[in-house]
Write a protein that holds these residues in place. Structure first.
Motif, mmCIF file in Angstrom:
data_model
loop_
_atom_site.group_PDB
_atom_site.id
_atom_site.type_symbol
_atom_site.label_atom_id
_atom_site.label_comp_id
_atom_site.label_asym_id
_atom_site.label_seq_id
_atom_site.Cartn_x
_atom_site.Cartn_y
_atom_site.Cartn_z
ATOM 1 N N VAL A 1 0.864 -1.181 0.000
ATOM 2 C CA VAL A 1 0.000 0.000 0.000
ATOM 3 C C VAL A 1 0.901 1.232 0.000
ATOM 4 C CG1 VAL A 1 -1.799 1.258 1.256
ATOM 5 C CG2 VAL A 1 -1.793 -1.234 1.276
ATOM 6 N N SER A 2 0.827 2.012 -1.044
ATOM 7 C CA SER A 2 1.672 3.211 -1.202
ATOM 8 C C SER A 2 3.145 2.890 -0.966
ATOM 9 C CB SER A 2 1.252 4.311 -0.218
ATOM 10 O OG SER A 2 -0.074 4.658 -0.425
ATOM 11 N N GLY A 3 3.589 1.758 -1.447
ATOM 12 C CA GLY A 3 4.999 1.399 -1.295
ATOM 13 C C GLY A 3 5.326 0.819 0.068
ATOM 14 N N HIS A 4 4.324 0.640 0.940
ATOM 15 C CA HIS A 4 4.592 0.044 2.252
ATOM 16 C C HIS A 4 4.034 -1.364 2.291
ATOM 17 C CE1 HIS A 4 5.769 3.986 3.242
ATOM 18 N NE2 HIS A 4 4.562 4.493 3.369
ATOM 19 N N LEU A 5 4.878 -2.288 2.678
ATOM 20 C CA LEU A 5 4.447 -3.676 2.731
ATOM 21 C C LEU A 5 3.609 -3.941 3.971
ATOM 22 C CD1 LEU A 5 7.243 -6.252 1.907
ATOM 23 C CD2 LEU A 5 5.269 -5.569 0.568
ATOM 24 N N LEU A 6 2.511 -4.645 3.779
ATOM 25 C CA LEU A 6 1.682 -5.059 4.920
ATOM 26 C C LEU A 6 1.350 -6.522 4.695
ATOM 27 C CD1 LEU A 6 -0.920 -2.148 4.925
ATOM 28 C CD2 LEU A 6 0.770 -2.592 6.707
ATOM 29 N N SER A 7 1.129 -7.255 5.771
ATOM 30 C CA SER A 7 0.684 -8.626 5.553
ATOM 31 C C SER A 7 -0.800 -8.683 5.854
ATOM 32 C CB SER A 7 1.468 -9.598 6.437
ATOM 33 O OG SER A 7 0.953 -9.603 7.733
ATOM 34 N N THR A 8 -1.506 -9.503 5.075
ATOM 35 C CA THR A 8 -2.953 -9.619 5.280
ATOM 36 C C THR A 8 -3.216 -10.153 6.696
ATOM 37 O OG1 THR A 8 -2.819 -11.748 4.200
ATOM 38 C CG2 THR A 8 -3.571 -9.929 2.852
ATOM 39 N N ALA A 9 -2.349 -11.047 7.171
ATOM 40 C CA ALA A 9 -2.538 -11.654 8.498
ATOM 41 C C ALA A 9 -2.467 -10.600 9.616
ATOM 42 C CB ALA A 9 -1.480 -12.714 8.730
ATOM 43 N N GLU A 10 -1.583 -9.633 9.425
ATOM 44 C CA GLU A 10 -1.393 -8.564 10.412
ATOM 45 C C GLU A 10 -2.696 -7.751 10.567
ATOM 46 O OE1 GLU A 10 1.735 -6.264 8.626
ATOM 47 O OE2 GLU A 10 2.258 -5.239 10.470
ATOM 48 N N VAL A 11 -3.321 -7.432 9.432
ATOM 49 C CA VAL A 11 -4.551 -6.627 9.465
ATOM 50 C C VAL A 11 -5.706 -7.485 9.982
ATOM 51 C CG1 VAL A 11 -6.091 -5.170 8.097
ATOM 52 C CG2 VAL A 11 -3.653 -5.278 7.530
ATOM 53 N N GLU A 12 -5.741 -8.741 9.559
ATOM 54 C CA GLU A 12 -6.808 -9.634 10.037
ATOM 55 C C GLU A 12 -6.734 -9.775 11.550
ATOM 56 O OE1 GLU A 12 -6.003 -13.113 7.739
ATOM 57 O OE2 GLU A 12 -6.827 -12.208 5.921
ATOM 58 N N SER A 13 -5.542 -9.914 12.090
ATOM 59 C CA SER A 13 -5.471 -10.117 13.542
ATOM 60 C C SER A 13 -5.856 -8.841 14.278
ATOM 61 C CB SER A 13 -4.128 -10.702 13.967
ATOM 62 O OG SER A 13 -3.190 -9.710 14.147
ATOM 63 N N ALA A 14 -5.599 -7.669 13.675
ATOM 64 C CA ALA A 14 -6.060 -6.425 14.298
ATOM 65 C C ALA A 14 -7.593 -6.377 14.302
ATOM 66 C CB ALA A 14 -5.491 -5.221 13.560
ATOM 67 N N LEU A 15 -8.205 -6.834 13.217
ATOM 68 C CA LEU A 15 -9.681 -6.795 13.127
ATOM 69 C C LEU A 15 -10.333 -7.773 14.105
ATOM 70 C CD1 LEU A 15 -10.085 -6.556 9.244
ATOM 71 C CD2 LEU A 15 -10.825 -4.826 10.890
ATOM 72 N N VAL A 16 -9.786 -8.981 14.208
ATOM 73 C CA VAL A 16 -10.454 -9.970 15.075
ATOM 74 C C VAL A 16 -10.258 -9.664 16.559
ATOM 75 C CG1 VAL A 16 -10.526 -11.865 13.419
ATOM 76 C CG2 VAL A 16 -8.581 -11.668 14.947
ATOM 77 N N GLU A 17 -9.341 -8.745 16.850
ATOM 78 C CA GLU A 17 -9.218 -8.345 18.258
ATOM 79 C C GLU A 17 -10.388 -7.469 18.693
ATOM 80 O OE1 GLU A 17 -5.431 -6.969 19.800
ATOM 81 O OE2 GLU A 17 -4.435 -8.298 18.352
ATOM 82 N N HIS A 18 -11.170 -6.974 17.712
ATOM 83 C CA HIS A 18 -12.354 -6.175 18.049
ATOM 84 C C HIS A 18 -13.416 -7.109 18.635
ATOM 85 C CE1 HIS A 18 -15.871 -3.630 17.623
ATOM 86 N NE2 HIS A 18 -15.059 -2.599 17.407
ATOM 87 N N SER A 19 -14.071 -6.667 19.697
ATOM 88 C CA SER A 19 -14.980 -7.568 20.420
ATOM 89 C C SER A 19 -16.168 -8.036 19.580
ATOM 90 C CB SER A 19 -15.479 -6.867 21.682
ATOM 91 O OG SER A 19 -16.114 -5.668 21.306
ATOM 92 N N ALA A 20 -16.519 -7.301 18.496
ATOM 93 C CA ALA A 20 -17.690 -7.693 17.719
ATOM 94 C C ALA A 20 -17.352 -8.668 16.596
ATOM 95 C CB ALA A 20 -18.332 -6.437 17.122
ATOM 96 N N VAL A 21 -16.049 -8.883 16.348
ATOM 97 C CA VAL A 21 -15.664 -9.632 15.143
ATOM 98 C C VAL A 21 -15.329 -11.091 15.467
ATOM 99 C CG1 VAL A 21 -13.947 -9.761 13.278
ATOM 100 C CG2 VAL A 21 -14.825 -7.539 14.031
ATOM 101 N N ALA A 22 -15.921 -11.995 14.654
ATOM 102 C CA ALA A 22 -15.617 -13.414 14.832
ATOM 103 C C ALA A 22 -14.471 -13.818 13.914
ATOM 104 C CB ALA A 22 -16.858 -14.242 14.504
ATOM 105 N N GLU A 23 -14.491 -13.291 12.695
ATOM 106 C CA GLU A 23 -13.501 -13.718 11.710
ATOM 107 C C GLU A 23 -13.278 -12.600 10.693
ATOM 108 O OE1 GLU A 23 -12.687 -17.997 9.634
ATOM 109 O OE2 GLU A 23 -14.744 -17.307 9.756
ATOM 110 N N GLN B 1 -9.663 0.673 15.047
ATOM 111 C CA GLN B 1 -8.943 -0.459 15.646
ATOM 112 C C GLN B 1 -7.663 -0.771 14.870
ATOM 113 O OE1 GLN B 1 -9.942 -2.533 18.183
ATOM 114 N NE2 GLN B 1 -8.771 -4.402 17.824
ATOM 115 N N VAL B 2 -7.774 -0.797 13.532
ATOM 116 C CA VAL B 2 -6.597 -1.129 12.711
ATOM 117 C C VAL B 2 -5.552 -0.008 12.809
ATOM 118 C CG1 VAL B 2 -5.778 -1.671 10.390
ATOM 119 C CG2 VAL B 2 -7.967 -2.554 11.154
ATOM 120 N N ARG B 3 -6.027 1.235 12.793
ATOM 121 C CA ARG B 3 -5.086 2.366 12.908
ATOM 122 C C ARG B 3 -4.340 2.296 14.230
ATOM 123 N NH1 ARG B 3 -6.458 6.942 9.595
ATOM 124 N NH2 ARG B 3 -5.540 8.365 11.107
ATOM 125 N N GLU B 4 -5.075 1.956 15.285
ATOM 126 C CA GLU B 4 -4.440 1.917 16.606
ATOM 127 C C GLU B 4 -3.486 0.738 16.755
ATOM 128 O OE1 GLU B 4 -7.825 4.346 19.042
ATOM 129 O OE2 GLU B 4 -7.446 2.268 19.595
#
Ligand code: PRX
Length: 700
Positions: free
Chosen positions: A575-597, A635-638
């Protein structure tokens, strides 16, 4: 592997003028040097090593390695046994041996136009020596790891070189990362000391860096890995301290400084700028004032003589498991490689004014703002601000202001500026420009041509440099006066680099081909290990195809032998020349109390190159609302930082999975793009989810 005859068709050549003074004036010369570099690396790199100071000679082979996991442990060693100091080589050597003491090392340009300063090699050396003594006085020793979380100011360079001077290992964390990401990096590298700043402005946005750093330190404490000391430079609140950067030495040119303000208040007819200051909470048990420490520090500091293979720095990059990897580079090989790539790829000449717009928090800044340019004794612009602030002409205004000759930026910046047309560029003359460069992601031919025709006025070759945090420096790149360019191709390997394209079975493909980009042998600047986890290093880069370093990128070779990087073929996205892993973002999302997957895929974006499209399945009883979606973005930004903010989030009551429960991301990528050609979906457990997901796609 390098073609004998070059294509005649759609290629772009540098002017003859450029060839006259160039280090590598022709493709023929490039081939000669390339063959020497791979047939006789010792002689090739040995000649480059002679330009630097070595306190003692290496023993054994110049470049010793094992790239084959089936034959034992992976290792790469360059000039092992030789002792040197990289800080000595980039500063003392320039001041004392090359008589460059009065040459400008950095022309610093702040976020706010008019906020500027200059620093010579002599002044930089003095500041570095003082700060190295500060670090020693805080108990930092050779081999200790120091975290640095700072804006783009000269003191960031001072801090990193001071670490290198005393043999400490710097771990710089990009100042756009969140407290959580900073804490994760501090704890992984076991840093007892953090260096940060009060705050800075990104355009008109105040970033309270110290507040974020404090939050990170609190998290470290909770993990029982407390940071003992935090050195804080007052960048925005500097008038509160007596220390003044312009007092580096009596020869300093006067420093002009303007208000960092960005909020404007109407007072009658006049517009007065207001300067909101960052909040700087102070914990006297931990926090130390940079300025006070520097006032008392001695100006004499002997460098620590390090082995060529001693660690120089750790820099974290995304990993496919979601946990970032601490890429470790060592002293000698990194010095040789960044010095040589800088010299040849930008065809460095002594009167150049070079400018790389990257942030030092990324590898591009490490290699091509700090080490490579300084090793060559270059004068560089160091820019704190943004290409769009206060307006979209800012980059070209700076080019004219400092008469920049070599300019290096990212395709995402080019695509962003392209949207505003040629007028903001043509407001400035840009006559000084000679060579343009790009880095970070594939550049689409349309952006390449705009850069070439409008910015460079068809006069400046473009070096499209392919490389990675792991490679330390450019590995596939044109040489500006030698390589005929094709828009969008990173062309050919740099000296010492031997690429190959493999198919899924690991067979090398010849001629026109497409597959995995790998390298067959090391070059001095390649990473040595993943900090604290050598096994992860071997698994990530060497296991899939024994005998090769696997880049994780796809690549095409055309009929003329040109290499074209096609992008990541693993679970990473750019993203804009910055590498991110999909797993990293997924784990940030599932840490939210409303998210199962959650499942995250990459989606094309006309400025960022790629962006994040997220599918989230909520827990039973949770309702998908706008507020929830905003909460997920937050959540992901934080958790990671603003660079990872999802562009699209889709409510997905079900995800397409195989019968064994594996999410079919390939199918999700197609759904995000509204592409109904799904290919083979016979392994799908519940085909009904597909239609449901197509029907509830985000409006793009
Ligand atoms: O996918 C490639 C892309 O950026 C990845 C490396 O990212 P990072 O380690 O963050 O380093 C970025 C700065 C060197 C690569 O695996 N990439 C980088 N440069 C190019 C590129 N893709 C195509 N063309 C490039 N010039």
């Amino acid at each position: 592997m390098i073609p004998n005859c070059l294509p005649q068709g759609e290629v772009y050549h540098a002017s003859e003028e450029l060839g006259k003074e160039a280090h590598v004036p022709s493709f023929q010369k490039y081939k000669e040097l390339y063959l020497k570099s791979v047939d006789n690396p010792e002689e090739f790199w040995g000649d480059i090593a002679k330009e630097f100071y070595w306190k003692s000679k290496h023993r054994g082979q110049f470049l010793d390695y094992n790239f084959d996991v089936t034959k034992g442990k992976i290792y790469i060693k360059c000039m092992e046994g030789a002792t040197t100091n990289i800080c000595y080589n980039v500063l003392d050597r320039n001041v004392k041996e090359r008589k460059h003491g009065d040459k400008i090392a950095f022309l610093w340009e702040g976020n706010e136009p008019g906020d500027e300063m200059k620093i010579t090699y002599r002044e930089l050396l003095l500041q570095v020596c003082k700060f190295a003594n500060v670090l020693r006085s805080q108990g930092v020793k050779k081999g200790d790891c120091v975290s640095i979380y700072m804006p783009m100011i000269v003191e960031l360079v001072v801090a990193m070189l001071a670490c290198a001077r005393i043999g400490a290992v710097h771990s710089i964390v990009f100042a756009g990362f969140s407290a959580e990401s900073l804490c994760e990096r501090i704890t992984d590298s076991n840093c007892a000391l953090l260096i940060t700043a009060d705050g800075f402005y990104r355009g008109d946005k105040l970033i309270n860096l110290k507040l974020i750093a404090d939050e990170a330190l609190l998290k470290c404490k909770e993990k029982n890995l407390p940071v003992k000391k935090c050195i804080v430079i007052k960048h925005l609140c500097k008038e509160e301290v007596s220390w003044d950067r312009s007092s580096c030495s009596s020869q300093s040119p006067p420093t002009k400084r303007v208000c960092h303000s960005v909020q404007q208040e109407k007072l009658g007819e006049k517009v007065k700028k207001v300067c909101p200051k960052p909040q700087v909470p102070w914990n006297p048990d931990v926090d130390l004032c940079w300025h006070k420490l520097m006032q008392d520090a001695s100006e004499e500091c002997d460098p620590e003589w390090c082995d060529s293979e001693d660690p120089l720095f750790v820099l974290y990059t995304s990993g496919s498991t979601g946990k970032p990897k601490g890429v470790l580079h060592t002293v000698g090989g990194y010095l040789l490689y960044t010095a040589a790539t800088f010299k040849y790829v930008f065809d460095y000449q002594p009167d150049d004014v070079y400018w790389c717009t990257a942030d030092i928090g990324w590898i591009t800044g490490h290699s091509y703002i700090t080490y490579g340019p300084l090793a060559n004794g270059a004068t560089s612009v160091l820019f704190e601000g943004l290409p769009t602030y206060p307006d979209v002409s800012r980059l070209w205004e700076i080019v004219d202001k400092y008469k920049v000759t070599k300019f290096y930026t990212a395709p995402t910046a080019i695509r962003l500026l392209m949207k505003f047309g040629s007028e903001p560029v043509q407001k400035y003359r840009r006559k000084s420009l000679k060579i343009l460069g790009t880095v970070g992601e594939p550049i689409n031919p349309e952006a390449w041509l705009w850069y070439y025709n409008i910015v460079g006025e068809k006069r400046c070759p473009i070096v499209d440099t392919f490389w990675q945090t792991e490679t330390g420096g450019h590995v596939m790149t044109p040489l500006p006066a030698a390589t005929p360019m094709k828009p969008g191709s990173a062309t050919f390997p740099f000296f010492g680099v031997v690429p190959a394209i493999l198919n899924e079975s690991g067979e090398e493909l010849e001629g026109e081909a497409e597959g995995y980009l790998v390298f067959k042998q090391p070059w001095p600047g390649v990473m040595r290990t993943v900090y604290g986890n050598h096994q992860r290093f071997e698994t990530t880069y060497f296991k899939k195809f024994p005998g090769y370093y696997v880049t994780g990128d796809g690549c095409k070779r055309d009929k003329d032998g040109y290499y074209w990087i096609t992008g990541r073929i693993d679970d990473m996205l750019n993203v804009s020349g910055h590498l991110l892993s999909t797993a990293e973002v997924e784990s940030a999302l599932v840490e939210h109390s409303a998210v199962a997957e959650a499942a995250v895929v990459s989606h094309p974006h006309d400025v960022k190159g790629e962006c994040l499209y997220c599918f989230v399945t909520l827990k039973d009883g949770q309702e998908y609302t706008e507020a929830l979606e905003a909460g997920l973005r937050k959540q992901v930004r934080e958790k990671i930082g603003p660079i990872a903010t999802p562009d699209y989030i889709q409510n997905a009551p079900g995800l397409p999975k195989t019968r064994s429960g594996k999410i079919m991301r390939r199918v999700l990528r197609k759904i995000a793009r509204n592409d109904k050609d799904l290919g083979d979906i016979s392994t799908l457990a519940d085909p009904t989810v597909i239609e449901q997901l197509f029907n509830s796609r985000c409006v793009l």
